[in-house]
Design an enzyme around this catalytic site. Structure first.
Site, short mmCIF file in Angstrom:
data_model
loop_
_atom_site.label_atom_id
_atom_site.label_comp_id
_atom_site.label_asym_id
_atom_site.label_seq_id
_atom_site.Cartn_x
_atom_site.Cartn_y
_atom_site.Cartn_z
CE1 TYR A 11 -21.06 -23.65 7.77
CE2 TYR A 11 -21.95 -23.95 9.90
CZ TYR A 11 -21.69 -22.74 9.54
OH TYR A 11 -20.95 -21.11 9.18
N GLY A 36 -25.94 -33.87 9.41
CA GLY A 36 -24.57 -33.95 8.07
C GLY A 36 -25.38 -34.77 6.61
CB ALA A 75 -22.80 -33.02 19.23
CB SER A 117 -20.60 -25.14 22.92
OG SER A 117 -21.92 -24.16 22.85
CE1 TYR A 141 -24.75 -28.27 20.92
CE2 TYR A 141 -25.05 -26.68 21.87
CZ TYR A 141 -23.87 -27.59 22.10
OH TYR A 141 -22.83 -26.58 20.17
CE LYS A 145 -21.38 -30.49 22.07
NZ LYS A 145 -20.71 -31.25 20.63
CG PHE A 175 -18.31 -17.42 21.73
CD1 PHE A 175 -16.78 -18.05 21.97
CD2 PHE A 175 -18.29 -16.73 22.38
CE1 PHE A 175 -16.15 -18.85 23.18
CE2 PHE A 175 -18.40 -17.18 23.71
CZ PHE A 175 -17.39 -17.38 24.31
CG HIS A 191 -33.04 -24.82 15.74
ND1 HIS A 191 -34.70 -24.21 15.57
CD2 HIS A 191 -32.86 -25.52 15.44
CE1 HIS A 191 -35.14 -25.53 15.78
NE2 HIS A 191 -34.29 -26.73 14.99
CG PHE A 210 -35.84 -14.10 18.77
CD1 PHE A 210 -36.88 -14.39 17.72
CD2 PHE A 210 -34.72 -15.17 18.16
CE1 PHE A 210 -37.29 -14.90 17.00
CE2 PHE A 210 -35.18 -16.37 17.19
CZ PHE A 210 -36.68 -15.94 16.70
N1 UFG Z 1 -31.85 -14.63 16.48
C1 UFG Z 1 -33.16 -13.84 15.81
N2 UFG Z 1 -33.99 -13.97 14.84
C2 UFG Z 1 -34.16 -15.56 14.10
C3 UFG Z 1 -33.08 -16.60 15.08
C4 UFG Z 1 -31.79 -15.90 16.20
O1 UFG Z 1 -33.31 -12.48 16.39
O2 UFG Z 1 -34.84 -15.91 13.83
C5 UFG Z 1 -31.50 -14.29 17.95
C6 UFG Z 1 -31.33 -15.15 18.69
O3 UFG Z 1 -32.10 -13.78 19.76
C7 UFG Z 1 -29.68 -14.41 18.82
C8 UFG Z 1 -28.51 -14.23 17.29
O4 UFG Z 1 -29.68 -14.14 16.85
O5 UFG Z 1 -29.70 -13.13 19.34
C9 UFG Z 1 -27.62 -15.65 17.73
O6 UFG Z 1 -28.04 -16.39 17.70
P1 UFG Z 1 -28.48 -17.70 16.56
O7 UFG Z 1 -29.31 -18.82 17.03
O8 UFG Z 1 -27.78 -17.89 15.96
O9 UFG Z 1 -26.86 -18.95 17.95
P2 UFG Z 1 -27.31 -18.75 19.55
O10 UFG Z 1 -26.36 -17.20 20.12
O11 UFG Z 1 -28.52 -18.63 20.20
O12 UFG Z 1 -26.14 -20.26 19.91
C10 UFG Z 1 -25.14 -19.96 19.51
C11 UFG Z 1 -24.40 -21.96 19.19
C12 UFG Z 1 -25.74 -22.88 19.47
C13 UFG Z 1 -24.82 -21.74 21.12
C14 UFG Z 1 -24.81 -20.99 21.24
C15 UFG Z 1 -24.42 -20.42 23.13
O13 UFG Z 1 -25.55 -21.66 17.86
O14 UFG Z 1 -25.04 -23.91 19.09
O15 UFG Z 1 -24.56 -20.28 20.47
O16 UFG Z 1 -24.29 -19.54 23.45
F1 UFG Z 1 -25.26 -22.94 22.32
#
Ligand code: UFG
Length: 334
Positions: A11, A36, A75, A117, A141, A145, A175, A191, A210
């Site tokens: 992506y 990919g 990665a 990251s 992870y 990094k 970010f 995820h 969440f």
């Molecule tokens: N969230 C929800 N519901 C969901 C999925 C996510 O509420 O079904 C929330 C998460 O709790 C978080 C926000 O949406 O508060 C963003 O979540 P993401 O999983 O989209 O992204 P993250 O902030 O967890 O992760 C990102 C990158 C990771 C990296 C991380 C580092 O995707 O690869 O930032 O801070 F490791």
């Protein structure tokens, strides 16, 4: 002046390849197609199917004529998964990076832009992170990094000490990368918030927030969302700076400096799709910082880079790309 883009069928990597192509810079993709997709590689760009953990495959692409540098995106990127399968993260992200750097030195390819990251910071104790904010990764992870950044630093230091040709590098700490800059490329992550939301509204499921008891204005987590095309253009700027021998910092944080909550993202999705999006509130996800937002002043000052796209454009483009895939029957996560 060709650049090898590891993970260029993913992506983010495919957006980097497209950004290079738009600037007339040729690239070759090295990707094992684990996450990919062949279809994400822009037309006219060679896809070399291979892993960064496979030294001969890495050597083969690096030894092509005219290779000037590497953008190392490949990665395993799921922080949550890495907690349960830590050795996989270390094998691909650390050992793969070590092999890549070893082969770079052997092939005398001495410019590397590394995908790092926000995860290197863990839960920051500041409202606005800078490059110098203490690094406290909270997952294998994030640790992998940070180790990647150290490998680049150490290789550069050794080149200097040994009187070799300089090894030039920078790490771009993404970010929350979202949106689409290529109509047919979308985030396939099962995820992350954006793809989960878009799949849920398409399939008539109710997404889950969440946790909404965080110390944030609406109780849900706050993140710094940035358009993938903006992230891609930062790679072009970094690659140009490296190739030109300009001063460049070891790391740049890439964000927009604007905190947006999960509930605000859901409202933005509702706005784009033109109907309300209801949601459940579930428990907190382990390891989620309440808020992480960055300044990108250093990238602006050194690379002349600023993010161009706003939240609406991020959501709209993500929605459009998801729908193109849905219409083609190829929309799936994972
Ligand atoms: N969230 C929800 N519901 C969901 C999925 C996510 O509420 O079904 C929330 C998460 O709790 C978080 C926000 O949406 O508060 C963003 O979540 P993401 O999983 O989209 O992204 P993250 O902030 O967890 O992760 C990102 C990158 C990771 C990296 C991380 C580092 O995707 O690869 O930032 O801070 F490791």
């Amino acid at each position: 002046m060709t650049w090898v883009v590891t993970g260029g069928a993913g992506y983010i990597g495919s957006h980097v390849v497209a950004a290079f192509a738009a600037e007339g810079i040729p690239s070759i993709v090295l990707d094992d197609l684990n996450s990919g997709r062949t279809a994400f590689v822009p037309d006219g760009v060679e896809l070399h199917h291979g892993s960064i953990t496979d030294a001969p495959a890495v050597a083969e692409v690096l030894r092509r004529p005219g290779v000037e540098g590497v953008v190392h995106v490949a990665a395993l990127k799921y922080a949550g998964v890495s907690v349960r399968e830590p050795l996989d993260s270390y094998r691909v992200n650390v050992e793969g990076t070590r092999i890549l750097l070893d082969e770079c030195l052997k092939a005398d390819v001495r410019n590397v832009v590394f995908s790092s990251s926000a995860a290197v910071f863990g839960t920051p104790d500041t409202d606005l992170v800078t490059e110098d904010t203490p690094k406290n990764p909270e997952s294998p992870y994030g640790e992998s990094k940070l180790i990647g950044e150290w490998l680049l630093r150490d290789v550069a230091r050794a080149a200097e000490l040994n009187g070799d040709r300089p090894f030039r590098h920078t790490s771009l700490r993404y970010f929350n990368v979202v949106g689409s800059g290529i109509p047919t490329v979308y985030d396939v992550s099962p995820h992350n918030l954006f793809p989960i939301l878009l799949a849920a509204v398409t399939e008539g499921r109710t997404p889950t927030v969440f946790g909404d008891d965080y110390a944030t204005p609406d109780g849900s987590c706050v993140r710094d969302y940035i358009h993938v095309a903006d992230v891609a253009s930062a790679h072009v700027a970094a690659a140009r700076a490296l190739a030109a021998g300009r001063d460049i910092a070891p790391a740049y944080n890439l964000g927009r400096g604007e905190g947006v909550s999960v509930k605000e993202i859901i409202a933005a999705v509702a706005d784009v799709i033109g109907r309300p999006v209801s949601y459940d509130v579930g428990p907190r996800r382990p390891g989620d910082p309440a808020r992480i937002v960055t300044s990108s002043e250093r990238a602006q000052a050194d690379l002349g880079w600023t993010a161009q796209y706003d939240l609406h454009e991020m959501v709209q483009s993500a929605w459009d790309a998801w729908n193109v895939a849905a219409a083609e029957g190829t929309a799936r996560l994972g």
